[in-house]
Write a protein that holds these residues in place. Structure first.
Motif, PDB file in Angstrom:
ATOM      1  N   ARG A  32       0.839  -1.214   0.000  1.00  0.00           N
ATOM      2  CA  ARG A  32       0.000   0.000   0.000  1.00  0.00           C
ATOM      3  C   ARG A  32       0.863   1.249   0.000  1.00  0.00           C
ATOM      4  NH1 ARG A  32      -2.497   0.399   5.422  1.00  0.00           N
ATOM      5  NH2 ARG A  32      -0.377   1.120   5.808  1.00  0.00           N
ATOM      6  N   PHE A  35       2.651   1.806  -3.399  1.00  0.00           N
ATOM      7  CA  PHE A  35       1.711   2.282  -4.408  1.00  0.00           C
ATOM      8  C   PHE A  35       1.460   3.779  -4.241  1.00  0.00           C
ATOM      9  CE2 PHE A  35      -0.620  -2.027  -5.167  1.00  0.00           C
ATOM     10  CZ  PHE A  35       0.404  -2.427  -6.008  1.00  0.00           C
ATOM     11  N   GLY A  36       1.321   4.203  -2.992  1.00  0.00           N
ATOM     12  CA  GLY A  36       1.143   5.626  -2.724  1.00  0.00           C
ATOM     13  C   GLY A  36       2.357   6.436  -3.140  1.00  0.00           C
ATOM     14  N   ASP A 251      -1.558  -0.969 -10.829  1.00  0.00           N
ATOM     15  CA  ASP A 251      -0.355  -0.641 -10.069  1.00  0.00           C
ATOM     16  C   ASP A 251       0.470   0.392 -10.839  1.00  0.00           C
ATOM     17  OD1 ASP A 251       0.356  -2.543 -12.047  1.00  0.00           O
ATOM     18  OD2 ASP A 251       0.684  -4.118 -10.559  1.00  0.00           O
ATOM     19  N   GLY A 280      -2.565   4.090  -6.422  1.00  0.00           N
ATOM     20  CA  GLY A 280      -1.940   4.972  -5.441  1.00  0.00           C
ATOM     21  C   GLY A 280      -2.663   6.296  -5.306  1.00  0.00           C
ATOM     22  N   ASN A 284      -3.849   7.788  -1.810  1.00  0.00           N
ATOM     23  CA  ASN A 284      -3.425   9.130  -1.383  1.00  0.00           C
ATOM     24  C   ASN A 284      -4.577  10.114  -1.261  1.00  0.00           C
ATOM     25  OD1 ASN A 284      -0.790   8.172  -1.442  1.00  0.00           O
ATOM     26  ND2 ASN A 284      -0.336   9.027  -3.452  1.00  0.00           N
TER      27      ASN A 284
END
Length: 330
Positions: A32, A35-36, A251, A280, A284
């Motif tokens: 996680r 990805f952010g 992704d 992401g 975010n």
């Protein structure tokens, strides 16, 4: 972030140690977070190299990248040996090499087989957490191989699923996944593809198919799909019509549209790269993700090098902290 050890030398983390120091929660958080970081521009993947070596029908290659936020630099080397199961070992074989971003020195060698499996499952789990309806009750599994067991265990932790339904191209493999469902304590049923689509609120596809297994007409409104098997040009698990019908997340957009599940809809002109959103951005808070209960969402999990580096860095850090790592002088 991989902490620098107190003494010089190479940290070695074996497959056995990886299984002891990395659980699903740690893998989920690592995937996680990276990805952010990718969506913010703080981490980026390098071009993938993937080749048929002309021996044992194997595919071999390299995935690499740099996470500036976590200060993780490295490469995963490995691939897919389809004849390995007959030899008593898993088909996917890989090792992660981590380097010190400040000096370029090799800092850690980390077994990549277990980490590949658990990071792939973490990826789909992140997508379920971010995109599936909160009231999702039935999980559909398309695929019943080695990776499917990791997918199932990670997925059921994201929603209060009451049932798992499964279809697999090779029906004889389905009981193995059923055993995992029994261990978890969730009802399990083998069904047709059409029935799987009719029942499921969340569907995970995890096969090596080169043709669509799930058609658009199978899927009911509000379904979330995590398509995790397509990572090579030509592969395909769901119909391009279904891809075009869904709100799309991935992704990495560049990889999704060239070797991922969206490649076929892109090639036909049904969608463009602008129709695919990095997950992401949802993590975010820069994209709303699902916007209605009737919306079909699809996560194209192509598998990026930064996922491997993220979990390998945590594995190395945990192994060092617990004294489980082996050190070798360079």
């Amino acid at each position: 972030m991989l902490q620098k050890p107190d003494t010089d030398g190479l940290v070695i983390v074996t497959e056995e140690i990886c299984q002891k120091v990395i659980d699903r929660d740690l893998a989920f958080a690592a995937v996680r977070d990276v990805f952010g970081a990718m969506a913010r521009g703080d981490a980026y993947n390098f071009p993938v190299i993937r080749e048929a070596i002309g021996h044992e029908d194997a595919l071999y290659g390299f995935k690499s990248g740099f996470d500036k936020a976590g200060m993780v630099l490295g490469v995963k080397a490995g691939g897919y040996w389809p004849n390995n199961m007959a030899k008593g070992i898993i088909n996917h074989q890989s090792t992660v090499f981590l380097f010190d971003p400040d000096t370029g020195k090799l800092k850690a060698l980390v077994g990549g087989n277990y980490l590949t499996a658990i990071r792939t499952a973490a990826s789909s789990a992140v997508s379920i957490d971010q995109l599936a309806r909160k009231d999702a009750k039935v999980l559909g599994m398309v695929g019943a191989g080695h990776q499917s067991t990791f997918q199932l265990r990670a997925a059921v932790e994201q929603r209060d699923f009451e049932k798992v339904v499964c279809w697999n191209p090779h029906p004889d493999m389905i009981p193995n996944l059923g055993k995992v469902a029994a261990e978890i304590g969730i009802p399990f049923e083998a069904v047709s593809r059409e029935e799987l689509g009719a029942q499921s609120d969340v569907i995970i596809t995890i096969t090596s198919a080169f043709e669509p297994l799930i058609e658009a007409g199978y899927i009911k409104p509000g379904t979330h799909l995590a398509c995790m098997g397509t990572d090579t040009k030509g592969k395909q698990e769901v119909a391009a019509e279904l891809v075009a019908k869904a709100t799309l997340f991935t992704d990495e957009v560049a990889q999704s549209t060239t070797i991922g599940e969206t490649q076929h809809a892109i090639a036909s002109g049904a969608i463009t790269q602008d129709d695919v959103t990095p997950i992401g951005k949802v993590i975010n808070g820069d994209h709303p993700g699902r916007t209605s209960d009737d919306e079909i969402t699809l996560f194209d999990g192509t598998g990026v090098g930064l996922q491997d580096l993220a979990v390998a860095a945590v594995a190395a850090e945990q192994a060092v902290a617990t004294g489980a790592a082996t050190r070798v002088s360079l």
